[in-house]
Design a protein around this motif. Sequence first.
Motif, PDB file in Angstrom:
ATOM      1  N   TYR A 177      47.324  45.060  36.274  1.00 36.68           N
ATOM      2  CA  TYR A 177      47.370  44.867  37.722  1.00 36.68           C
ATOM      3  C   TYR A 177      46.207  45.578  38.410  1.00 36.68           C
ATOM      4  CZ  TYR A 177      49.134  44.681  42.488  1.00 36.68           C
ATOM      5  OH  TYR A 177      49.262  44.459  43.844  1.00 36.68           O
ATOM      6  N   GLY A 178      45.867  46.783  37.932  1.00 35.51           N
ATOM      7  CA  GLY A 178      44.737  47.506  38.527  1.00 35.51           C
ATOM      8  C   GLY A 178      43.412  46.815  38.307  1.00 35.51           C
ATOM      9  N   THR A 179      43.262  46.141  37.160  1.00 32.75           N
ATOM     10  CA  THR A 179      42.031  45.398  36.884  1.00 32.75           C
ATOM     11  C   THR A 179      41.957  44.144  37.748  1.00 32.75           C
ATOM     12  OG1 THR A 179      42.035  46.238  34.614  1.00 32.75           O
ATOM     13  CG2 THR A 179      40.678  44.294  35.071  1.00 32.75           C
ATOM     14  N   TYR A 180      43.083  43.473  37.890  1.00 31.88           N
ATOM     15  CA  TYR A 180      43.122  42.299  38.765  1.00 31.88           C
ATOM     16  C   TYR A 180      42.723  42.673  40.191  1.00 31.88           C
ATOM     17  CZ  TYR A 180      45.186  38.902  41.958  1.00 31.88           C
ATOM     18  OH  TYR A 180      45.378  38.016  42.996  1.00 31.88           O
ATOM     19  N   GLY A 181      43.176  43.839  40.654  1.00 28.18           N
ATOM     20  CA  GLY A 181      42.843  44.269  42.012  1.00 28.18           C
ATOM     21  C   GLY A 181      41.351  44.453  42.223  1.00 28.18           C
ATOM     22  N   VAL A 182      40.651  44.948  41.195  1.00 33.37           N
ATOM     23  CA  VAL A 182      39.198  45.124  41.313  1.00 33.37           C
ATOM     24  C   VAL A 182      38.485  43.784  41.265  1.00 33.37           C
ATOM     25  CG1 VAL A 182      37.144  46.069  40.180  1.00 33.37           C
ATOM     26  CG2 VAL A 182      39.191  47.478  40.403  1.00 33.37           C
ATOM     27  N   LEU A 183      38.826  42.945  40.283  1.00 32.63           N
ATOM     28  CA  LEU A 183      38.122  41.672  40.112  1.00 32.63           C
ATOM     29  C   LEU A 183      38.392  40.713  41.265  1.00 32.63           C
ATOM     30  CD1 LEU A 183      38.652  41.087  36.284  1.00 32.63           C
ATOM     31  CD2 LEU A 183      36.746  42.201  37.463  1.00 32.63           C
TER      32      LEU A 183
END
Length: 425
Positions: A177-183
């Motif tokens: 979820y944290g990676t999705y938020g950045v991308l």
Amino acid sequence: MLIVFALLALTLLAAANRYLWQRLFRDTTRGPGRARRGGATLLAGGWALAIGALVAERAGAPFRLQQVLAWPGFLWLALSVYLLLAVLAGELVRPLLRRLLERRARAAAPAEAVPAPAPAPAGPDPVPVAAGRAGEATPGPPPTTLPAAAPDPSRRLFVSRVVAGAAAAAAVGTVGYGTYGVLRGPRVKRVTVPLAKLPRAAHGSRIAVVSDIHLSPVLGRDFAQKVVDTINGTQPDLIAVVGDLVDGSVKDLGPAAAPLARLRARHGSYFVTGNHEYFSGAGQWVEEVRRLGLDPLENARTELPWFDLAGVNDIAGESEGQGPDFARALGDRDTARACVLLAHQPVQIHDAVRHGVDLQLSGHTHGGQLWPGSLVAAAANPTVAGLERYGDTQLYVSRGAGAWGPPTRVGAPSDITVVQLASTR
């Protein structure tokens, strides 16, 4: 001291990974085998990729190799942090789960039938016959003490598997979820900042503040385009790029930065260096952003219609003789005019206060990026994120648009901030 610190760090890293291996693989299997060997290989391989990604970036390895190593290596860094936190949290759950299973097992066990005692024979009580002297009773056999039941191995294995599975799922979900938020790209945040010296005619002026974009082998041209589109969508009067634009050379990342040429604002776009520019060839990047249409403020100031805009180099530039020079940027200005300063690191606020700056715009902290990194960031910076006042000077710190290392944020969402200046007159 450096060697001692490195040895201490390696010792802690080895201990943490052995602990993870024990909880995730040894305690969840019945004995030595492929699962335990595979777990050790996974942990060792993950760290090999992570170290390789860091070394390749700093050593200027071929860009394609950096890209191959960066995704799995940097994601492993984030995943290992949350695996460790989740497994540690599981230590609190483990004894509670064991007790629950023990109670359920006892409740489900059938009660044992106890035979009724035989009736005593009628007549007078028999007199015990002494084995030795007359009148002494013969002692009976000592009572038998039953050994305590050993913990059920299958129950212990079940608890270990449940806790390990939950920890792995929580870590993977958090990092995903944290990676999705950045991308997905940064979201717009709006803040109103009153300035006593701002003329009434300048009330409502909007500055789009973006910091820590961190273009890299992971975050490339598509990400830069998202940032540019988001900024332009706010229709700012002024754009301030407050350092840490890149993690790499102009040769490798020049194409990724190309969308910055499409930034649009009535009073232009301005740039100051961050510490990562000095790891990536600051001089070349200053020239590149100038070619793209941004105005670098290298210890310099420009007089806009209603206030002064100044910028200072990052502290990291001191190693190259290009550190911040507040006297050069602010020394001869008209102090009756409002002044906005672009400075990458929040710690530069103390110099800004001494030079009568009204508002400093900074980044650098990422808001901690990966919780509980915010606790570390708070120990090293006067303000981690948001707006605070220091005497007559206000400081606004953006969490940044991108991410360094793992393209992941937890508890510190990325942002582009529209700072709206307000006149108090």
